[in-house]
Design a protein around this motif. Structure first.
Motif, short mmCIF file in Angstrom:
data_model
loop_
_atom_site.label_atom_id
_atom_site.label_comp_id
_atom_site.label_asym_id
_atom_site.label_seq_id
_atom_site.Cartn_x
_atom_site.Cartn_y
_atom_site.Cartn_z
N ASN A 103 0.19 -1.05 -0.18
CA ASN A 103 0.18 -0.05 -0.13
C ASN A 103 0.81 0.98 0.03
N LEU A 104 2.07 1.21 0.53
CA LEU A 104 2.85 2.29 1.43
C LEU A 104 3.62 2.49 -0.50
N LEU A 105 3.87 1.53 -0.85
CA LEU A 105 4.78 1.75 -2.60
C LEU A 105 4.15 2.16 -3.15
N ALA A 106 2.36 1.54 -3.44
CA ALA A 106 1.66 1.89 -4.39
C ALA A 106 1.20 3.74 -4.43
N ALA A 107 0.96 4.13 -2.65
CA ALA A 107 1.09 5.36 -2.74
C ALA A 107 2.05 5.71 -2.63
N ALA A 108 3.42 6.24 -2.67
CA ALA A 108 4.27 6.95 -2.92
C ALA A 108 4.61 7.35 -4.59
N ALA A 109 3.80 6.04 -5.75
CA ALA A 109 3.59 5.97 -6.78
C ALA A 109 3.31 7.01 -7.47
N GLN A 110 2.01 7.16 -6.63
CA GLN A 110 0.80 7.92 -6.76
C GLN A 110 1.44 9.57 -6.51
N ALA A 111 2.00 9.58 -5.59
CA ALA A 111 2.12 10.32 -4.67
C ALA A 111 3.21 11.57 -5.34
N GLY A 112 4.41 10.65 -6.40
CA GLY A 112 5.39 11.29 -6.81
C GLY A 112 6.57 11.04 -5.93
N THR A 113 6.79 9.94 -5.37
CA THR A 113 8.00 9.52 -3.71
C THR A 113 9.02 9.10 -4.74
#
Length: 325
Positions: A103-113
């Protein structure tokens, strides 16, 4: 930098968040418990209540924060009282280390992190060869059955974070001790719930909790992607921490005193805020650093852990533990 810290009220997070704030970072800090929001706000962070297993909520929170760095410190070990059935005790934490990490890796991808710093552990090395292990030593392919799912979850973090995040870093911490991190160990000793194999000669690597937070702060700010051992330079036999099964009642209640006596023999003193022992490295607190070989990660922050080999910037050393040794 804008930093998104998950598990911000856990054993490490409660030290990491103030450190990040003091270093000038803008921190969004997550917790699953609404009652802990005030504590995060008082520390200077922007609190967010979110369940790490709720994929949509995690992604939404990360996108709103637009972080430059995500720090994964999610666990579910506050009620841990025994290590006799490791997989059972770590079941919720294993979910956070697998589904929660995804979930965090998906969030990073969508947030541009680009940078993701995740909590690992050194309970992954093969129980063969010499006692000191570097990050390049073999991983245990046949863990003890009662801890197989737990080791698999730790190994999953090791693999997926550097593979997925452009700047993925995993910190293989030693066993935590220090302010807010030793109570469970001491309680386990008192209740004779900390298993010891044979004579307790198995070696564990430890890390004082504020040193672990300092290492995490260093990884937020700098360091090449990859996996790092983060341990202090005083690995210890399990028998020096506890001898469960020897005595009941008054003798079992005296276990912390045995811990303190054993610690004193190794130049250890008790911390003012801790019921356990705080290791002061033999070179002195300011002398124990991550070392010149990994300067790009350590940045000279004191007391980060085990001295590293000079041959390779990515190599550190820790002992070869197992959860029940």
């Amino acid at each position: 930098m804008r930093v998104f810290v998950t598990g911000a009220t856990g054993a490490l997070g409660r030290h990491l968040v103030p450190g990040l704030i003091a270093a000038g970072h803008q921190v969004t800090a997550t917790t699953r418990t609404p009652g802990k929001v005030a504590r995060l706000r008082e520390a200077g962070a922007e609190p967010v209540v979110v369940d790490g297993l709720d994929r949509d909520a995690v992604i939404a929170a990360a996108r709103a924060a637009a972080p430059e760095v995500i720090v994964h410190q999610m666990t579910a070990l506050a009620s841990m009282r025994s290590l006799r059935k490791v997989d059972q005790v770590f079941a919720a934490t294993n979910e956070l280390r697998t589904r929660g990490t995804d979930n965090l890796l998906a969030a990073a991808a969508q947030a541009g992190t680009r940078r993701v710093v995740a909590q690992g552990h050194n309970f992954v090395y093969a129980r063969s060869g010499g006692p000191l292990k570097t990050e390049e030593d073999p991983i245990d392919s046949r863990p003890i059955p009662s801890s197989a799912r737990t080791v698999a979850a730790i190994k999953y973090v090791d693999r997926i974070v550097p593979l997925t995040a452009p700047e993925g870093i995993v910190l293989r911490y030693g066993t935590f001790y220090g302010p807010g991190a030793s109570d469970q160990l001491v309680d386990g000793v008192r209740k004779r719930q900390l298993p010891v194999i044979g004579g307790g000669t198995g070696i564990w690597s430890f890390i004082e909790i504020t040193d672990a937070a300092a290492a995490t702060l260093a990884a937020v700010e700098r360091g090449a992607p990859g996996v790092y051992n983060v341990v202090d330079d005083d690995p210890a036999p399990v028998a020096e921490a506890a001898v469960p099964g020897q005595g009941r009642g008054r003798e079992a209640a005296a276990a912390p005193a045995r811990l303190a006596r054993a610690a004193a023999r190794r130049g250890v003193r008790g911390g003012p805020d801790d019921r356990g022992a705080r290791v002061l490295e033999s070179e002195g607190k300011e002398g124990a650093r991550l070392g010149a070989a990994v300067r790009e990660l350590a940045g000279g922050i004191p007391c980060l852990g085990q001295r590293m080999r000079r041959a390779r910037p990515s190599i550190g050393r820790c002992c070869s533990p197992s959860p029940t040794e």
